[in-house]
Design an enzyme around this catalytic site. Structure first.
Site, PDB file in Angstrom:
ATOM      1  CD  GLU A   1      25.400  43.077  -3.572  1.00  0.00           C
ATOM      2  OE1 GLU A   1      25.336  42.727  -4.758  1.00  0.00           O
ATOM      3  OE2 GLU A   1      26.443  42.948  -2.908  1.00  0.00           O
TER       4      GLU A   1
ATOM      5  CG  ASP B   1      26.209  37.736  -7.695  1.00  0.00           C
ATOM      6  OD1 ASP B   1      26.655  36.709  -7.160  1.00  0.00           O
ATOM      7  OD2 ASP B   1      26.937  38.683  -8.058  1.00  0.00           O
TER       8      ASP B   1
END
Length: 148
Positions: free
Chosen positions: A53, A71
């Site tokens: 991520e 994000d």
């Protein structure tokens, strides 16, 4: 004078970059914060997730033009559902936090929010990177040699 300018730019870039964890450092931190076995998810899964991520970077951000959301942080927690960045349309803020706290070097709040995310029915499958890179794989490499 030129030296001071260069020093200032170097310090600014360090500030913007945030903390980038080493693999074992992150594993030990996540274990200390109660992530190993939380909702049945092993520590290697969390470390794998953070690798894919954010590359273990606390200040990572990624804008999603389709949903107009962003994000944030080491787990790339999305502003549409989990935090408030003040600019995402129809944001839910299920973690009840500002997205900025997910960018801190201290990942305590990011961990707390990640625990909230995996407490929903989707669990760790909420993260596409986990499904694409971690699910059904041998993840022992993510904590190997870390003493956890």
């Amino acid at each position: 004078m030129k030296s001071l300018l260069i020093l200032g730019l170097v310090l600014l870039s360090v500030t913007v970059q945030g903390k980038v964890y080493e693999r074992c450092e992150l594993a030990r931190t996540l274990k200390r914060l109660g992530m190993d076995g939380f909702k049945g998810i092993s520590l290697p899964n969390w470390v794998c997730l953070a690798q894919w991520e954010s590359s273990y970077n606390t200040r990572a951000t990624n804008y999603n033009p389709g949903s107009k959301s962003t994000d944030y942080g080491i787990f790339q927690i999305n502003s549409r559902y989990w935090c408030n960045d003040g600019k995402t349309p129809k944001a839910v803020n299920a973690c009840g936090i500002s997205c900025n706290v997910l960018l801190q070097d201290d990942i305590t709040q990011a961990v707390k929010c990640a625990k909230r995310v995996v407490s929903d029915p989707q669990g760790i499958r909420a993260w596409v990177a986990w499904k694409n890179h971690c699910q059904n794989r041998d993840l022992t490499q993510y904590t190997k040699g870390c003493g956890v």
